[in-house]
Write an enzyme that holds these catalytic residues in place. Structure first.
Site, PDB file in Angstrom:
ATOM      1  N   THR A 176       0.864  -1.215  -0.027  1.00  0.00           N
ATOM      2  CA  THR A 176       0.243   0.046   0.114  1.00  0.00           C
ATOM      3  C   THR A 176       0.832   1.193   0.041  1.00  0.00           C
ATOM      4  OG1 THR A 176      -1.961  -0.866   1.214  1.00  0.00           O
ATOM      5  CG2 THR A 176      -1.606   1.421   1.906  1.00  0.00           C
ATOM      6  N   ARG A 204     -14.079  -8.188   0.160  1.00  0.00           N
ATOM      7  CA  ARG A 204     -13.342  -7.881   1.297  1.00  0.00           C
ATOM      8  C   ARG A 204     -12.801  -6.248   1.154  1.00  0.00           C
ATOM      9  NH1 ARG A 204      -7.983  -5.640   2.634  1.00  0.00           N
ATOM     10  NH2 ARG A 204      -7.249  -6.252   4.444  1.00  0.00           N
ATOM     11  N   GLY A 206     -10.434  -3.568   3.242  1.00  0.00           N
ATOM     12  CA  GLY A 206      -9.383  -3.392   4.369  1.00  0.00           C
ATOM     13  C   GLY A 206      -9.564  -1.995   5.109  1.00  0.00           C
ATOM     14  N   ASP A 207      -8.452  -1.713   5.628  1.00  0.00           N
ATOM     15  CA  ASP A 207      -8.401  -0.254   6.490  1.00  0.00           C
ATOM     16  C   ASP A 207      -8.209   0.889   5.592  1.00  0.00           C
ATOM     17  OD1 ASP A 207      -5.676  -1.366   5.797  1.00  0.00           O
ATOM     18  OD2 ASP A 207      -4.837   0.165   7.117  1.00  0.00           O
ATOM     19  N   THR A 227      -0.272   1.124   6.926  1.00  0.00           N
ATOM     20  CA  THR A 227      -0.213  -0.032   5.839  1.00  0.00           C
ATOM     21  C   THR A 227      -0.081  -1.156   6.616  1.00  0.00           C
ATOM     22  OG1 THR A 227       1.083  -1.127   4.229  1.00  0.00           O
ATOM     23  CG2 THR A 227       2.288   0.599   5.430  1.00  0.00           C
ATOM     24  N   GLY A 228      -0.394  -2.245   6.204  1.00  0.00           N
ATOM     25  CA  GLY A 228      -0.479  -3.368   7.075  1.00  0.00           C
ATOM     26  C   GLY A 228      -1.633  -4.432   6.750  1.00  0.00           C
ATOM     27  N   GLY A 230      -4.819  -5.136   7.312  1.00  0.00           N
ATOM     28  CA  GLY A 230      -6.011  -4.210   7.471  1.00  0.00           C
ATOM     29  C   GLY A 230      -7.042  -4.375   8.426  1.00  0.00           C
TER      30      GLY A 230
END
Ligand code: ASP
Length: 309
Positions: A176, A204, A206-207, A227-228, A230
């Site tokens: 990201t 899906r 994510g964050d 980033t990671g 999520g």
């Protein structure tokens, strides 16, 4: 009339956190990723140095990273389980906490600019999938076909994930991209853009497109991009939590970022954040071996990948 503040501008970018180690990243990839981070810093710094806004700077820096195939955003986005690119992005303006986001878009060349249109031209904050794609066309934004976003390395990663029984972040490499900035008037802004996780399915999300999780900006506190993994960043409301700690507990950006990344780790999550405050304090925090990252100010620019830099 109050005189406008004049503070030193600063721009911080990331290209994802992950398992990158000095001995595992090929030299050529190391070099070209650093060059891409420098190009993004240059794009945003040119705006800030000319007295432009943090919002314009983070959008341009993010567009530059979206266009670069090294990172999991725009061109080079990871594939869904069905072999498509479905991208998420969000942007936020610290002046008035206006925000815009999109999820699951498939044909907008620069999803971050679509997020900005949602923020500025629509009455909404978050648009998704076909509706967001349609809004992008209505806004006359640059469209691109699947061949623009798809690169062979991402297809290989999808095949690998399928072969390993579909473990989402087995490779622990989140690509990201994000940018946060403070301009010379002391306003902050944040932008984040992603293809999500390889092999994602069932719509899906994510964050990254969730304001308060992957992105937040508030002139009373800071601008944050994450980033990671999520799911963990959503549960910890990472970006808002960092801003809340700065605003209400008086923590520095570094303290708040470290504590919230520790908290993500305690839940079992991996990843990182970049933070900048209206006073110009900048911080990185990550609990992975590396994070593609860079910082620019009037004094110059530097980029780094591994945790020992
Ligand atoms: N945070 C992103 C997501 O969960 C992935 C990434 O950082 O690369 O969708």
């Amino acid at each position: 009339m109050p005189t406008p503040r004049s503070v030193p501008w600063k721009l911080v970018v990331h290209g994802g956190a992950g398992a990158m180690k000095r001995d595992s990243v090929p030299l050529e990839e190391d070099r070209s990723a650093r060059a891409a981070l420098h190009a993004a810093l240059d794009a945003g710094a040119a705006i800030l140095a000319a007295g432009g806004s943090a919002l314009d700077a983070v959008e341009q820096a993010a567009r530059s990273l979206e266009d670069d195939p090294h990172f999991n955003a725009g061109r080079g986005s990871v594939f869904t389980f069905e072999g498509k690119n479905e991208m998420d992005a969000s942007i936020m303006d610290g002046r008035d906490r206006n925000a815009g986001a999109v999820s699951g878009v498939s044909a907008t060349r620069n999803p971050i600019s679509l997020a900005r249109r949602v923020m500025e031209q629509s009455p909404h904050v978050l648009l998704s999938r076909e509706g967001a794609d349609q809004y992008s066309i209505d806004q006359n934004l640059d469209q691109a076909g699947p061949e623009h976003f798809a690169i062979p390395e991402r297809r290989r990663q999808l095949e690998e994930l399928r072969a390993h029984g579909n473990e989402f972040d087995a490779a622990l490499k989140y690509g990201t991209i994000g940018a946060v900035a403070v301009d010379c008037e002391g306003h902050v802004a944040a932008a984040t853009s992603t293809g999500g996780l390889t092999g994602k399915r069932w719509g899906r999300i994510g964050d990254t497109p969730l304001i308060g999780s992957g992105t937040y900006a508030d002139d009373r506190a800071a601008a944050v991009s994450a980033t990671g993994a999520g799911e963990f960043f959503i549960r910890a409301a990472v970006a808002h939590e960092i801003c809340a700690r700065i605003r209400m507990c008086g923590e520095t950006a570094r303290e708040a970022a470290d504590r919230v990344i520790d908290d993500v780790g305690s839940l079992g999550g991996r990843g990182g954040v970049i933070v900048v405050t209206p006073a110009g304090e900048a911080a990185f925090a990550f609990n992975t071996p590396g994070m593609y990252r860079g910082i620019a100010s009037a004094e110059g620019a530097m980029v780094a990948i591994y945790d020992d830099e």
